[in-house]
Design a protein around this motif. Structure first.
Motif, PDB file in Angstrom:
ATOM      1  N   LEU A 119       0.836  -1.204   0.000  1.00 41.89           N
ATOM      2  CA  LEU A 119       0.000   0.000   0.000  1.00 41.89           C
ATOM      3  C   LEU A 119       0.873   1.257   0.000  1.00 41.89           C
ATOM      4  CD1 LEU A 119      -2.850  -0.723   2.597  1.00 41.89           C
ATOM      5  CD2 LEU A 119      -3.113  -0.379   0.145  1.00 41.89           C
ATOM      6  N   ALA A 122       2.256   1.803  -3.418  1.00 48.49           N
ATOM      7  CA  ALA A 122       1.236   2.231  -4.382  1.00 48.49           C
ATOM      8  C   ALA A 122       0.793   3.668  -4.127  1.00 48.49           C
ATOM      9  CB  ALA A 122       0.032   1.293  -4.317  1.00 48.49           C
ATOM     10  N   LEU A 123       0.785   4.073  -2.865  1.00 50.51           N
ATOM     11  CA  LEU A 123       0.279   5.396  -2.515  1.00 50.51           C
ATOM     12  C   LEU A 123       1.395   6.420  -2.321  1.00 50.51           C
ATOM     13  CD1 LEU A 123      -2.430   4.293   0.109  1.00 50.51           C
ATOM     14  CD2 LEU A 123      -2.761   4.760  -2.327  1.00 50.51           C
ATOM     15  N   GLN A 125       3.614   6.443   0.056  1.00 57.80           N
ATOM     16  CA  GLN A 125       3.734   6.783   1.483  1.00 57.80           C
ATOM     17  C   GLN A 125       4.753   5.864   2.144  1.00 57.80           C
ATOM     18  OE1 GLN A 125      -0.764   6.760   2.094  1.00 57.80           O
ATOM     19  NE2 GLN A 125      -0.160   8.345   3.541  1.00 57.80           N
TER      20      GLN A 125
END
Lengths: 184, 431
Positions: A119, A122-123, A125
């Motif tokens: 995640l 993908a983001l 972060q």
């Protein structure tokens, strides 16, 4: 998290060292060896002073995205099940070592660590550098207390993480432990 | 081949871990067993001999996703024994804390655990790669819940500020003001979420549920209310055990709950909504009407829509409480000394449904006996029925498809297997 730094996630150019590194102990202390992350973190908090922000996380792992976003270095300490001997310490550097999907049999976390890393990628972060210390668990039974094999490795992991933090800060003491998998 | 077993050894995206075993013979479903593995009575045993004041913090450790629910059920049950009642601003703060947990837990389930099923992604990571904006919105919404928990609970995950009688410390007016703008934004996002999930394609399924939830004279239920059901039951919480009983089944460590007549029942968002639609907050009520949400919702796949409406409820309530806030003179109501001892029960509405606690405490203030009935244990037998109906409808399907469908059927109810006990694995046997 009360220990969280600036909400924007971007660090000021001359941030103090405490804002640069974050160390996260992941796990549930009521599930035997799953508590190794919080246990290592408690020791680090005592010995590490202002080398990093010290945070424990028990279940809500998506919090990690916020905790580590923008940090120069994030170190996550977690119990793992990979089939190695209990107490084996795995050191994985994100982007350099493959981080295998977590064996769900051992996971008490709603969203497993590799998924949180996915995640984060993908983001956008992610910390600049992420190191995961996985300590091979012997037991996830309910109850407090680590197994002997895992407990014995706690000082080694504490030592390695401290060296890692000092090195990242630019003042290596030369006391760095083994870089790769350490067998118990 | 006349018999087959379909196994899902781990049901992904279910909090905790469990397993499902389905045995099919001659194209007929013979057995459905939802297995839950964790020794369930650990915390009940662990509480015996501890001071009653420790119960909220100890039980909060049962689940990382819904610690507030455990704290609240424990605190209310023990306050009943102490003979104290929490009212006014401190009561409102408890509702605010609970609203924070609903926002956090529901946003996590809607966006990271449930939505990938509807959009055709194997998990949230694949969803985030294709639609980062959707996942970011979900995480941002969840964060508003975290912020409420931090402000009131002292920290986001295992709040440490709750005590018998109220809080150790109440937030200042200044601290509460900082919640306003994130909550206003969260309310807008929650409404957008409800509108978005209403556009999803839902498998056409209707289940005949017996719903059980709390009902309060004025509020959408969180902390208090009577226990009501869709079959007309209406009882004070202290009589919960007269109407529902737990039974051990050989394949699960969690005790399964049934009504005294032997029927399965469902707690959680679908049940709360069915029994409390007239208690929705204004914008949630308008949205439910605008989106033509049926009354009651009997399609378990539409639970995602009901959860989204409940996030709107939680945001509206949180904002109302934050706006009306005036720092109370005392953060808690003190318990009488000497402690009277006795038996006390309470139920509150955890994100996943009704959570019942009963304690017996001695006059020395030590817990003699604790009983905890979590929502997932109550739903377990009803989830097995959903799975049975699903497999009966799709018995011709390939194993892989069937496994996937079973997982989805389970995820509809957001089972928290680490609070009911632990875990899930799926095993489909066909012959």
């Amino acid at each position: 998290m009360t220990e969280r730094g600036p909400a924007s996630g971007t660090l000021p150019p001359h941030a103090p060292p405490t804002a640069e590194a974050v160390v996260i102990g992941l796990g549930n202390p009521y599930r035997s060896d799953d508590g190794v992350g919080p246990e290592v973190l408690a020791r680090l908090r005592e010995e590490g002073g202002d080398l990093a922000r010290w945070v424990t996380c028990s279940d809500e792992t998506t919090e990690l995205l916020q905790l580590w976003e923008g940090a120069a270095l994030a170190v996550v300490i977690d119990a793992v099940l990979s089939g190695s001997a209990p107490g084996t310490v795995h050191r994985l550097v994100e982007g350099e070592d493959p981080i295998p999907p977590e064996g769900r049999a051992g996971s008490t976390h709603a969203v497993a660590l590799p998924e949180v890393i996915g995640l984060g990628r993908a983001l956008g972060q992610m910390p600049r550098r992420l190191v995961v210390y996985g300590i091979e668990a012997a037991s996830f039974d309910t109850g407090k207390g680590l197994s002997a094999a895992v407990r014995e490795q706690v000082p080694l992991v504490v030592h390695q993480v401290l060296s890692e933090l000092r090195e990242s800060r630019g003042g290596s003491t030369g006391a760095h432990g083994p870089r790769e998998t350490v067998h118990a | 081949m006349t018999e087959r077993t379909v196994a899902v050894n781990y049901v992904a995206r279910v909090e905790g871990e469990g397993a499902l075993r389905v045995r099919i013979e001659q194209q007929r479903v013979r057995e459905v067993e939802l297995r839950i593995f964790e020794p369930p009575r650990f915390f009940e045993a662990f509480l015996r001999g501890r001071a009653y004041t420790e119960a909220p913090d100890i039980t909060a450790r049962i689940c990382g996703i819904c610690p507030v629910a455990y704290q609240m059920s424990a605190a209310h049950a023990l306050e009943r024994i102490a003979g104290i009642e929490v009212s006014g601003t401190v009561r409102a703060l408890r509702r605010l804390l609970y609203a924070g947990e609903w926002i956090e837990s529901h946003a996590l389930h809607i966006y990271l655990l449930h939505l990938p099923d509807f959009l055709g992604f194997p998990d949230a990571v694949h969803l985030a790669e294709r639609h980062p904006e959707i996942v970011k919105q979900g995480l941002e919404l969840k964060r508003a819940g975290n912020q409420v928990m931090e402000t009131l609970g002292g920290r986001a995950i295992h709040p440490i500020n709750v005590r018998i009688g109220g809080f150790y410390r109440c937030p200042t007016s200044e601290e509460m003001r900082t919640l306003r703008s994130p909550l206003e934004r969260a309310l807008a996002q929650a409404e957008a979420t409800a509108r978005f999930v209403a556009t999803l394609t839902f498998p056409q399924v209707q289940e005949d549920y017996q719903f059980v939830a709390l009902r309060h004279p004025e509020e959408y239920p969180m902390n208090q209310g009577r226990v009501v059901s869709s079959s007309g039951l209406d009882l004070p919480v202290e009589r919960f055990e007269e109407a529902f009983q737990e039974q051990q089944v050989p394949w699960s460590n969690a005790l399964q709950s049934r009504s005294k007549e032997g029927g399965t029942y469902l707690v959680g968002p679908l049940a709360r909504f069915a029994l409390n639609r007239d208690r929705l907050t204004p914008r949630a009520a308008e949205l439910a009407k605008e989106l033509k949400v049926p009354s009651p919702v009997l399609n378990p796949f539409q639970a995602i829509l009901v959860r989204a409406l409940e996030v709107v409820v939680a945001c509206e309530e949180a904002l109302r409480i934050v706006r009306d806030y005036r720092e109370p003179s005392e953060p808690f109501v003190p318990a009488p000394t000497p402690f009277p001892g006795g038996v006390g029960q309470a139920a509150t509405e955890a994100p996943r449904g009704l959570l019942y606690h009963r304690y017996e405490v001695g006059q020395d203030g030590l817990i003699r006996e604790a009983k905890i009935v979590p929502p997932t244990a109550q739903n377990q037998a009803r989830i097995e029925e959903d799975v049975r109906h699903l497999v009966e409808r799709s018995v011709e399907a390939e194993d892989a498809q069937l496994q996937d469908a079973c997982e989805r059927a389970i995820r509809n109810h957001d089972p928290c297997i680490s609070c009911a006990t632990h875990f899930l694995r799926l095993d489909l046997q066909r012959n």
